[in-house]
Design an enzyme around this catalytic site. Structure first.
Site, short mmCIF file in Angstrom:
data_model
loop_
_atom_site.label_atom_id
_atom_site.label_comp_id
_atom_site.label_asym_id
_atom_site.label_seq_id
_atom_site.Cartn_x
_atom_site.Cartn_y
_atom_site.Cartn_z
N ARG A 1 11.48 -0.08 11.70
CA ARG A 1 10.22 -0.07 12.46
C ARG A 1 10.23 -1.18 13.50
O ARG A 1 10.59 -2.31 13.19
CB ARG A 1 9.05 -0.26 11.50
N ARG B 1 -9.37 0.96 9.01
CA ARG B 1 -8.92 -0.39 9.33
C ARG B 1 -9.96 -1.14 10.14
O ARG B 1 -9.72 -2.30 10.49
CB ARG B 1 -7.64 -0.31 10.16
N ARG C 1 11.89 -5.38 4.07
CA ARG C 1 11.79 -3.94 4.31
C ARG C 1 12.68 -3.54 5.50
O ARG C 1 13.38 -2.54 5.46
CB ARG C 1 10.33 -3.54 4.59
N ARG D 1 -0.05 -8.46 13.71
CA ARG D 1 -0.59 -7.48 12.75
C ARG D 1 -1.51 -8.18 11.74
O ARG D 1 -2.55 -7.64 11.36
CB ARG D 1 0.56 -6.75 12.03
N LYS E 1 0.83 -1.22 0.00
CA LYS E 1 0.00 0.00 0.00
C LYS E 1 0.87 1.27 0.00
O LYS E 1 0.61 2.18 -0.77
CB LYS E 1 -0.91 0.03 1.24
P1 AMP Z 1 1.06 0.82 9.19
O1 AMP Z 1 2.20 1.77 9.00
O2 AMP Z 1 -0.13 1.17 8.37
O3 AMP Z 1 1.48 -0.61 9.03
O4 AMP Z 1 0.60 0.98 10.71
C1 AMP Z 1 1.48 0.69 11.78
C2 AMP Z 1 0.68 0.55 13.08
O5 AMP Z 1 0.03 1.79 13.37
C3 AMP Z 1 -0.44 -0.47 13.06
O6 AMP Z 1 0.00 -1.79 13.33
C4 AMP Z 1 -1.36 0.06 14.16
O7 AMP Z 1 -0.83 -0.20 15.44
C5 AMP Z 1 -1.26 1.56 13.92
N1 AMP Z 1 -2.27 2.03 12.94
C6 AMP Z 1 -2.05 2.56 11.72
N2 AMP Z 1 -3.20 2.87 11.11
C7 AMP Z 1 -4.19 2.52 11.97
C8 AMP Z 1 -5.59 2.58 11.92
N3 AMP Z 1 -6.24 3.05 10.83
N4 AMP Z 1 -6.30 2.12 12.99
C9 AMP Z 1 -5.67 1.64 14.09
N5 AMP Z 1 -4.35 1.54 14.20
C10 AMP Z 1 -3.59 1.98 13.15
#
Ligand code: AMP
Length: 198
Positions: free
Chosen positions: A139, A88, A127, A150, A13
């Site tokens: 990360r 999400r 990554r 996740r 994404k």
């Molecule tokens: P990402 O960078 O999209 O993989 O997000 C990393 C982490 O941020 C996720 O595993 C969640 O802990 C948190 N996070 C990101 N976007 C959301 C969302 N829309 N709702 C809830 N938690 C989120």
């Protein structure tokens, strides 16, 4: 153009969102990036979100909806945006609908990157390795253990959005196992088709 990119962690994404930013000149709204920035800046939101993110769980709808609502009102989002990692949960999807309605705009499409689960953990580990090799911060949630959580969160809370947007006639599936360029091309074709039917 207002677009949602949907798919599990590691689906691509973020990579595709960046390409869309370059091509269409609209911002990528990544809630993950926004939350990581809040954690780094040690804001109240960051302090509340940190442990949850490190564990691979989802931050509360209340926190995430609030940061997105604020972001929607920044001038660069007026012409459109690409939502990456948001919504999400079904509650977030309902919230985004209200946010858009309040602003008198609608969604053009929800692009689902369809991927094979087995490939995902490998992509995430790659990554992390690439970030490390480039001297960038890795990360905390890009490791095999947290990744499992996740993915569980994705299936439990996010995958129901596929049916939600399908029922609204907004969902378009794209093969996320193809090469990065091929996925970009497929998304471009989806967007061209939508532009021609409006
Ligand atoms: P990402 O960078 O999209 O993989 O997000 C990393 C982490 O941020 C996720 O595993 C969640 O802990 C948190 N996070 C990101 N976007 C959301 C969302 N829309 N709702 C809830 N938690 C989120």
């Amino acid at each position: 153009m207002r677009l949602i990119l949907l798919g599990p962690p590691g689906a691509g994404k973020g990579t595709q969102a960046q390409r869309l930013v370059e091509k269409h000149g609209i911002p990528q709204l990544s809630t993950g990036d926004m939350l990581r920035a809040a954690v780094a800046a040690q804001t109240e939101v960051g302090k509340r979100a940190k442990a949850v993110m490190d564990a691979g769980e989802l931050v509360s709808d209340e926190i995430v909806n609030a940061i997105v609502a604020e972001r929607f009102d920044q001038p660069d989002a007026a012409k459109g945006f690409i939502l990456d990692g948001y919504p999400r949960t079904l509650a977030q999807a309902d919230a985004v609908e209200v946010m858009l309605r309040d602003r008198g705009v609608g969604l053009d499409a929800v692009v689902e990157l369809v991927v094979d689960d087995k490939a995902l953990v490998g992509r995430i580990l790659k990554r992390a390795e690439e970030a490390k090799a480039a001297g960038q911060p890795v990360r905390k949630d890009d490791n095999a253990e947290v990744f499992d959580e996740r993915l569980r969160e994705y299936y439990k809370k996010t995958a129901p959005l596929i049916g939600y947007y399908h029922a609204k006639g907004k969902l378009v599936g794209v093969d996320g196992m193809a090469s990065i360029d091929e996925v970009t091309q497929a998304i471009d074709q989806v967007l061209a088709r939508i532009a021609n039917t409006v």
